[in-house]
Design a protein around this motif. Sequence first.
Motif, PDB file in Angstrom:
ATOM      1  N   SER A  35       1.014  -1.232   0.003  1.00  0.00           N
ATOM      2  CA  SER A  35       0.063  -0.163  -0.022  1.00  0.00           C
ATOM      3  C   SER A  35       0.762   1.084   0.071  1.00  0.00           C
ATOM      4  CB  SER A  35      -1.029   0.058   1.192  1.00  0.00           C
ATOM      5  OG  SER A  35      -0.325   0.396   2.351  1.00  0.00           O
ATOM      6  N   LEU A  36       2.070   1.131   0.472  1.00  0.00           N
ATOM      7  CA  LEU A  36       3.029   2.366   0.557  1.00  0.00           C
ATOM      8  C   LEU A  36       3.657   2.691  -1.122  1.00  0.00           C
ATOM      9  CD1 LEU A  36       4.849   2.064   4.026  1.00  0.00           C
ATOM     10  CD2 LEU A  36       3.086   3.431   3.416  1.00  0.00           C
ATOM     11  N   LEU A  37       3.959   1.476  -1.508  1.00  0.00           N
ATOM     12  CA  LEU A  37       4.607   1.433  -2.847  1.00  0.00           C
ATOM     13  C   LEU A  37       3.473   2.014  -3.830  1.00  0.00           C
ATOM     14  CD1 LEU A  37       6.860  -1.829  -2.942  1.00  0.00           C
ATOM     15  CD2 LEU A  37       7.537   0.738  -2.146  1.00  0.00           C
ATOM     16  N   GLY A  38       2.367   1.878  -3.517  1.00  0.00           N
ATOM     17  CA  GLY A  38       1.333   2.330  -4.557  1.00  0.00           C
ATOM     18  C   GLY A  38       0.799   3.785  -4.216  1.00  0.00           C
ATOM     19  N   GLN A  39       1.470   4.498  -3.434  1.00  0.00           N
ATOM     20  CA  GLN A  39       1.097   5.851  -3.018  1.00  0.00           C
ATOM     21  C   GLN A  39       1.416   6.850  -4.171  1.00  0.00           C
ATOM     22  OE1 GLN A  39      -0.606   6.958  -0.131  1.00  0.00           O
ATOM     23  NE2 GLN A  39      -0.952   5.102  -0.121  1.00  0.00           N
ATOM     24  N   GLY A  40       0.501   7.769  -4.615  1.00  0.00           N
ATOM     25  CA  GLY A  40       0.857   8.599  -5.431  1.00  0.00           C
ATOM     26  C   GLY A  40       1.713   9.617  -5.081  1.00  0.00           C
ATOM     27  N   PHE A  41       2.033   9.806  -3.721  1.00  0.00           N
ATOM     28  CA  PHE A  41       3.115  10.687  -3.440  1.00  0.00           C
ATOM     29  C   PHE A  41       4.296   9.999  -2.977  1.00  0.00           C
ATOM     30  CE2 PHE A  41       5.472  12.881  -0.142  1.00  0.00           C
ATOM     31  CZ  PHE A  41       5.757  14.268  -0.596  1.00  0.00           C
ATOM     32  N   GLN A  42       5.651   9.618  -3.255  1.00  0.00           N
ATOM     33  CA  GLN A  42       6.437   9.122  -3.129  1.00  0.00           C
ATOM     34  C   GLN A  42       7.553   9.585  -2.336  1.00  0.00           C
ATOM     35  OE1 GLN A  42       6.969   5.744  -3.994  1.00  0.00           O
ATOM     36  NE2 GLN A  42       4.868   5.528  -3.741  1.00  0.00           N
ATOM     37  N   ASP A  43       7.625  10.694  -1.853  1.00  0.00           N
ATOM     38  CA  ASP A  43       8.607  11.254  -1.117  1.00  0.00           C
ATOM     39  C   ASP A  43       8.741  10.750   0.204  1.00  0.00           C
ATOM     40  OD1 ASP A  43      10.867  12.675  -0.273  1.00  0.00           O
ATOM     41  OD2 ASP A  43      10.042  14.570  -0.554  1.00  0.00           O
ATOM     42  N   PHE A  44       9.258   9.511   0.642  1.00  0.00           N
ATOM     43  CA  PHE A  44       9.106   9.133   1.913  1.00  0.00           C
ATOM     44  C   PHE A  44      10.182   7.792   1.989  1.00  0.00           C
ATOM     45  CE2 PHE A  44       5.759   6.639  -0.360  1.00  0.00           C
ATOM     46  CZ  PHE A  44       6.158   5.350  -0.246  1.00  0.00           C
ATOM     47  N   GLU A  45      10.435   7.672   3.201  1.00  0.00           N
ATOM     48  CA  GLU A  45      11.058   6.396   3.493  1.00  0.00           C
ATOM     49  C   GLU A  45      10.466   5.508   4.329  1.00  0.00           C
ATOM     50  OE1 GLU A  45      14.724   7.387   5.973  1.00  0.00           O
ATOM     51  OE2 GLU A  45      13.447   8.157   7.633  1.00  0.00           O
ATOM     52  N   ILE A  46      10.776   4.093   4.254  1.00  0.00           N
ATOM     53  CA  ILE A  46      10.018   3.301   5.178  1.00  0.00           C
ATOM     54  C   ILE A  46      10.949   2.464   6.028  1.00  0.00           C
ATOM     55  CG2 ILE A  46       8.693   1.036   5.166  1.00  0.00           C
ATOM     56  CD1 ILE A  46       8.041   1.425   2.409  1.00  0.00           C
ATOM     57  N   ILE A  47      10.499   2.478   7.494  1.00  0.00           N
ATOM     58  CA  ILE A  47      11.642   1.968   8.287  1.00  0.00           C
ATOM     59  C   ILE A  47      10.548   0.603   8.954  1.00  0.00           C
ATOM     60  CG2 ILE A  47      13.071   2.071  10.280  1.00  0.00           C
ATOM     61  CD1 ILE A  47      13.053   5.219   9.632  1.00  0.00           C
ATOM     62  N   VAL A  48      11.205  -0.777   8.838  1.00  0.00           N
ATOM     63  CA  VAL A  48      10.368  -1.834   9.191  1.00  0.00           C
ATOM     64  C   VAL A  48      11.235  -2.351  10.368  1.00  0.00           C
ATOM     65  CG1 VAL A  48       9.586  -3.993   8.645  1.00  0.00           C
ATOM     66  CG2 VAL A  48       9.217  -2.188   7.125  1.00  0.00           C
ATOM     67  N   VAL A  49      10.644  -2.416  11.618  1.00  0.00           N
ATOM     68  CA  VAL A  49      11.329  -3.125  12.758  1.00  0.00           C
ATOM     69  C   VAL A  49      10.621  -4.143  13.162  1.00  0.00           C
ATOM     70  CG1 VAL A  49      12.248  -2.629  14.931  1.00  0.00           C
ATOM     71  CG2 VAL A  49      12.182  -0.835  13.537  1.00  0.00           C
ATOM     72  N   ALA A  50      11.189  -5.447  13.062  1.00  0.00           N
ATOM     73  CA  ALA A  50      10.760  -6.654  13.519  1.00  0.00           C
ATOM     74  C   ALA A  50      11.056  -7.022  14.930  1.00  0.00           C
ATOM     75  CB  ALA A  50      11.291  -7.818  12.367  1.00  0.00           C
ATOM     76  N   ASP A  51      10.206  -7.527  15.618  1.00  0.00           N
ATOM     77  CA  ASP A  51      10.713  -8.005  17.188  1.00  0.00           C
ATOM     78  C   ASP A  51      11.006  -9.346  17.218  1.00  0.00           C
ATOM     79  OD1 ASP A  51       8.262  -8.977  17.187  1.00  0.00           O
ATOM     80  OD2 ASP A  51       7.275  -7.498  18.540  1.00  0.00           O
ATOM     81  N   ALA A  52      10.673 -10.133  16.073  1.00  0.00           N
ATOM     82  CA  ALA A  52      11.055 -11.496  15.998  1.00  0.00           C
ATOM     83  C   ALA A  52      11.386 -11.758  14.672  1.00  0.00           C
ATOM     84  CB  ALA A  52       9.723 -12.317  16.602  1.00  0.00           C
ATOM     85  N   TRP A  53      12.228 -13.111  14.562  1.00  0.00           N
ATOM     86  CA  TRP A  53      12.787 -13.265  13.278  1.00  0.00           C
ATOM     87  C   TRP A  53      12.159 -14.358  12.595  1.00  0.00           C
ATOM     88  CZ3 TRP A  53      15.898 -11.172   9.726  1.00  0.00           C
ATOM     89  CH2 TRP A  53      16.145 -11.824   8.549  1.00  0.00           C
ATOM     90  N   ASP A  54      11.766 -14.143  11.232  1.00  0.00           N
ATOM     91  CA  ASP A  54      11.237 -15.091  10.467  1.00  0.00           C
ATOM     92  C   ASP A  54      11.580 -14.705   8.796  1.00  0.00           C
ATOM     93  OD1 ASP A  54       8.155 -14.302   8.860  1.00  0.00           O
ATOM     94  OD2 ASP A  54       8.978 -12.941  10.495  1.00  0.00           O
ATOM     95  N   ALA A  55      11.907 -16.100   8.109  1.00  0.00           N
ATOM     96  CA  ALA A  55      12.460 -15.726   7.160  1.00  0.00           C
ATOM     97  C   ALA A  55      11.272 -15.092   5.849  1.00  0.00           C
ATOM     98  CB  ALA A  55      13.057 -17.100   6.319  1.00  0.00           C
TER      99      ALA A  55
END
Length: 266
Positions: free
Chosen positions: A27-47
């Motif tokens: 949904s972020l990659l589909g935005q009409g306005f694209q001047d942004f960064e995404i920071i994803v933080v995982a609290d547990a690891w899965d492949a």
Amino acid sequence: MAADRPFFSILTPTHLRPALLRRSLGSLLGQGFQDFEIIVVADAWDAASAQAAAELLRPQDRFFKRDGKPGPAASRNAALDLARGEWIVFLDDDDSFEPHHLATLHAAIQAGGSPVLFTDCAVVTEDRTQPGMPPLSRQQLAFGAQDVQQLWVKNFIPNHALAYRRSLLEGIRFDAHMASLEDWEFLVAVCERALPRYYPGGGVVMHKDYVNPGTRRGTAENSNNSLVILDFLYTYRRWPAPTPELKAQRQALLTGVGLSLPIEWF
């Protein structure tokens, strides 16, 4: 603003839900306005989550696994420490934005006003055990007529319906020790500095699976009714209400659940 600094930082905590993370990032990659960064933080690891991040995140985005106790509050704090954008937006892995959302938000910011904004929200129910997680119902929540002073008493704004000027959040963080209501406690801390201003037309979507409640966050045993009441009291004590009327409303809310306390507590 520096040329290499994005306008928005979108902060996404995630916890072992790769299919939901894919939808959120998509949904972020589909935005009409694209001047942004995404920071994803995982609290547990899965492949599978790592694979989703590898496929969908761009060079300017970041994904990392943090240490410590699981929970979105600590993950949001870690992402805040890395954010470079002028404005901060939170988007949990189980929610999404419609394609026009960031463009509408950007226009509202450019129009001037408060350093914290909020908009309406659609609630979509779904069955996450079904292929494609088909929607079962959709309800639009309109917040424009709400009195923002009521945020001192209880919350009515979903976390991802808000946007904050980054400088406003200096020194404010989510309380990772709370059993519940940490989003609201964070917002009350912000209200000490500036009250949110409403703007219409946003594209915020909250996805809920009421068919399979075990797939939802926030249903842990430590978020039972008694601890929710204690978290209300904790927030009230930490952030006193600014008017006698709001103090009385706080007192009445807790009296209604069996906790009778003097007005001075609020």
